[in-house]
Design an enzyme around this catalytic site. Structure first.
Site, mmCIF file in Angstrom:
data_model
loop_
_atom_site.group_PDB
_atom_site.id
_atom_site.type_symbol
_atom_site.label_atom_id
_atom_site.label_comp_id
_atom_site.label_asym_id
_atom_site.label_seq_id
_atom_site.Cartn_x
_atom_site.Cartn_y
_atom_site.Cartn_z
ATOM 1 N N ASP A 33 12.320 -7.253 -9.117
ATOM 2 C CA ASP A 33 12.683 -6.174 -10.041
ATOM 3 C C ASP A 33 14.191 -6.035 -10.098
ATOM 4 O O ASP A 33 14.796 -5.458 -9.197
ATOM 5 C CB ASP A 33 12.065 -4.854 -9.576
ATOM 6 C CG ASP A 33 10.575 -4.844 -9.787
ATOM 7 O OD1 ASP A 33 9.827 -4.597 -8.819
ATOM 8 O OD2 ASP A 33 10.149 -5.112 -10.922
ATOM 9 N N ASP A 170 2.040 -3.130 -13.959
ATOM 10 C CA ASP A 170 3.043 -2.991 -12.913
ATOM 11 C C ASP A 170 3.357 -1.521 -12.680
ATOM 12 O O ASP A 170 3.836 -0.830 -13.578
ATOM 13 C CB ASP A 170 4.309 -3.731 -13.382
ATOM 14 C CG ASP A 170 5.431 -3.649 -12.404
ATOM 15 O OD1 ASP A 170 6.501 -4.222 -12.697
ATOM 16 O OD2 ASP A 170 5.273 -3.015 -11.351
HETATM 17 C C1 DX5 Z 1 9.145 -0.139 -10.941
HETATM 18 C C2 DX5 Z 1 8.964 -1.629 -10.694
HETATM 19 C C3 DX5 Z 1 7.637 -1.932 -10.068
HETATM 20 C C4 DX5 Z 1 7.520 -1.346 -8.718
HETATM 21 C C5 DX5 Z 1 6.106 -1.445 -8.282
HETATM 22 O O1 DX5 Z 1 10.236 0.024 -11.770
HETATM 23 O O2 DX5 Z 1 9.024 -2.325 -11.913
HETATM 24 O O3 DX5 Z 1 7.461 -3.348 -9.941
HETATM 25 O O4 DX5 Z 1 8.341 -2.047 -7.841
HETATM 26 O O5 DX5 Z 1 6.029 -0.736 -7.091
HETATM 27 P P1 DX5 Z 1 4.686 0.013 -6.715
HETATM 28 O O6 DX5 Z 1 3.626 -1.069 -6.731
HETATM 29 O O7 DX5 Z 1 4.976 0.568 -5.354
HETATM 30 O O8 DX5 Z 1 4.454 1.057 -7.756
#
Ligand code: DX5
Length: 211
Positions: A33, A170
């Site tokens: 990310d 996501d």
């Molecule tokens: C948020 C990111 C996600 C996040 C997912 O902006 O794009 O990929 O890291 O994290 P979780 O699975 O903990 O929601």
């Protein structure tokens, strides 16, 4: 429909990032990310950090940045094989098309992402040309947020129209919300905290695959 699992390293322990990457070797993709502190209020990491990582997983770079066209070369240079940019950051159709062309010329596949508040109509111009649509199930910027169930309506609508298009979800993914997402038509599942807060990463990844 085979289900791909992509651990998001945003939730990994950065003090031992290579060990964390090794611990998710049973996944399919590894999602990075990349956040610029402008498109989203958080700043994460860039190519210099990702370059240090060794993995056989497909490196998937989620560009939460204002000017993705300016950034893709550095990620292609370190071997990224999938790059997703945000529809909200690139609104003009010709800009979207040239960005996808540049990504593909670099040997990667190209995805477009939709924030929860962005309707599918916002990507009608290119949805038949992209390799993947990322339907965000949280407002991007941070891991550990709660799953936005309404986003599954978009997953269902895209799947109904495009049976073969890869649909990634996501944000807020765990075994339960992964199943809801797969039932709605998603076939690429990103999870950060659910995987990296688990002591048994292999089991956590396997639990995301099961229907
Ligand atoms: C948020 C990111 C996600 C996040 C997912 O902006 O794009 O990929 O890291 O994290 P979780 O699975 O903990 O929601």
């Amino acid at each position: 429909m085979s289900i791909l699992i992509a651990p998001s390293i945003l939730s990994a322990d950065f003090r031992r990032l290579q060990e964390e990457v090794d611990s998710v070797a049973s996944a399919d993709w590894l999602q990075a990310d990349v956040m610029d502190g402008h498109f989203v209020p958080n700043l994460s990491f860039g190519a210099p950090v990702l370059k240090t990582l060794q993995t056989d997983l497909l490196l998937d770079v989620h560009l939460m940045v204002e000017n993705p066209a300016d950034r893709i070369a550095e990620f292609l240079a370190i071997g990224a094989k999938h790059l997703t940019f945000h529809a909200e950051a690139v609104e003009a159709t010709d800009a979207r098309r040239s960005l996808m062309e540049a990504i593909r010329k670099g040997g990667a596949t190209a995805g477009i992402a939709l924030n929860p508040a962005t309707p599918i109509e916002a990507v009608e111009d290119v949805i038949e040309e992209v390799d993947l649509v990322l339907i965000m199930t949280v407002v991007p910027g941070f891991g550990g947020q709660a799953f936005i169930e309404d986003a599954l309506e978009k997953v269902k609508a895209v799947r109904a129209r495009f049976p073969r298009l890869m649909i990634q979800v996501d944000g807020g993914i765990n075994a339960n919300t992964a199943r809801m997402s797969i039932d709605a038509g998603a076939d690429n599942i990103v999870a950060g905290s659910f995987i990296f807060q688990s002591s048994d990463r292999k089991a956590a990844i396997a639990s995301l695959r099961s229907r």
